[in-house]
Design an enzyme around this catalytic site. Structure first.
Site, short mmCIF file in Angstrom:
data_model
loop_
_atom_site.label_atom_id
_atom_site.label_comp_id
_atom_site.label_asym_id
_atom_site.label_seq_id
_atom_site.Cartn_x
_atom_site.Cartn_y
_atom_site.Cartn_z
N LYS A 182 1.03 -1.34 0.07
CA LYS A 182 -0.34 -0.09 -0.06
C LYS A 182 0.92 1.32 0.39
O LYS A 182 2.22 1.57 0.56
CB LYS A 182 -1.02 -0.17 1.48
N THR A 215 -7.98 9.53 7.93
CA THR A 215 -6.91 7.98 7.88
C THR A 215 -7.18 7.59 7.98
O THR A 215 -7.16 6.07 8.56
CB THR A 215 -5.67 8.24 6.80
N GLY A 217 -8.40 3.50 10.47
CA GLY A 217 -8.95 2.88 9.79
C GLY A 217 -9.12 2.69 8.81
O GLY A 217 -9.60 1.48 7.87
N THR A 218 -8.29 3.61 8.06
CA THR A 218 -7.91 2.85 6.47
C THR A 218 -6.97 1.61 5.99
O THR A 218 -8.06 0.76 4.61
CB THR A 218 -6.59 4.03 6.16
N GLY A 219 -6.59 1.04 6.32
CA GLY A 219 -6.34 -0.39 6.41
C GLY A 219 -6.94 -1.57 6.57
O GLY A 219 -7.03 -2.40 6.42
N CYS A 220 -7.41 -1.12 8.15
CA CYS A 220 -7.96 -2.33 8.39
C CYS A 220 -9.88 -2.55 7.12
O CYS A 220 -9.91 -3.16 7.30
CB CYS A 220 -9.21 -1.63 9.61
#
Length: 274
Positions: A182, A215, A217-220
């Site tokens: 990412k 941003t 919580g974006t990865g979750c």
């Protein structure tokens, strides 16, 4: 009196992760993402965090046996169409999760290797990193490291697009079917550009840059959306492509919550309640 409707089958997904008391990341973000995709969400909590948009003030880790019991309980009764892992905290939990996933033979697995924050703060120790590489990554259908996690897993710095591609190749050699490096933590034109590699296909994924401080919580959310689409029967590549579109859209709808890096709306495409 209306007759009771016959229960309908529904896809299921399981998230193995920590709880975020602020509701923007972790188990809470995963369940919101599953619900948006009309997938029934089940959970195995690994830790309880006290946090808000400004930071984490406390983490209480559950025993590995408690995590295993949650996995067994869900698997034996509800069925699991896809799995995602988030914050697994330590080597004991990582090892027991890998052991139970092997034994239970659940649906496809998405690993969000929560090891380093987007800002570069290390979140787990060396033994946990070793357990992740040895036991969990070989089981993954998709692994979704951020820039710093990819650097740690690949053993190299990431500054260019070619670096991201090489890191994806190296991480793929650790055993996952596919890798998504990412670019949210990259600089300049690479910010928000992701690199996919599955042993054959090497692709870049980029829709549009979204300028926002919200941003959290974006990865979750991305890994949960991939798991949701896998539970709905999509291929890993198609699930990832659709999940990327979902997160990009969600980032364009920040929520006025907190005084730090706030969350975004997981349900923005549904509009505002009347």
């Amino acid at each position: 009196m209306r007759p009771m409707e016959t229960p309908k089958p529904v896809p299921t997904a399981l998230t193995i992760a920590g709880s975020d008391s602020g509701g923007g990341a972790g188990i809470q973000a995963d369940l919101n993402t599953f619900s948006f995709h009309r997938v029934h969400g089940t959970t195995a909590l690994t830790a309880i965090t006290a946090q808000n948009t400004r930071g984490v003030t406390r983490v209480d880790v559950l025993p590995a046996a408690a995590v295993a019991a949650q996995l067994d309980a869900v698997a034996e009764d509800l069925g699991v169409g896809a799995v995602k892992t988030g914050m697994l905290v330590n080597a004991d939990i990582i090892s027991v999760v890998a052991w139970r996933l092997k034994a239970l033979k659940l649906g496809p697995l998405v690993v969000d290797p929560v090891m380093v924050s987007r800002a570069g703060a290390r979140l787990i120790d060396d033994s946990a990193v070793g357990a992740l590489k040895e036991h969990l990554l070989p089981l993954a259908d998709v692994v979704t490291p951020n820039r710093h996690e990819a650097e740690l897993l690949a053993g190299m710095e990431l500054n260019t697009l070619e670096d991201m591609k090489e890191a994806a190749r190296r991480i793929h050699q650790l055993g996952p079917r596919a890798v998504l490096v990412k670019g949210g933590g990259m600089a300049g034109e690479l910010r928000g550009l992701d690199v996919w590699f599955d042993g054959e296909r090497l692709e870049t994924l980029f829709l549009r840059a979204v300028k926002t401080h919200n941003t959290h919580g974006t990865g979750c959310t991305l890994s949960a959306a991939i798991a949701a689409w896998l539970a709905l029967g999509q291929s890993p590549w198609e699930a990832t492509r659709r999940a990327k579109a979902h997160v990009t859209s969600a980032l364009e709808h920040p929520l006025a919550l907190g005084r730090g890096h706030g969350p975004f709306s997981h349900f923005s495409p549904l509009g505002t309640p009347s």
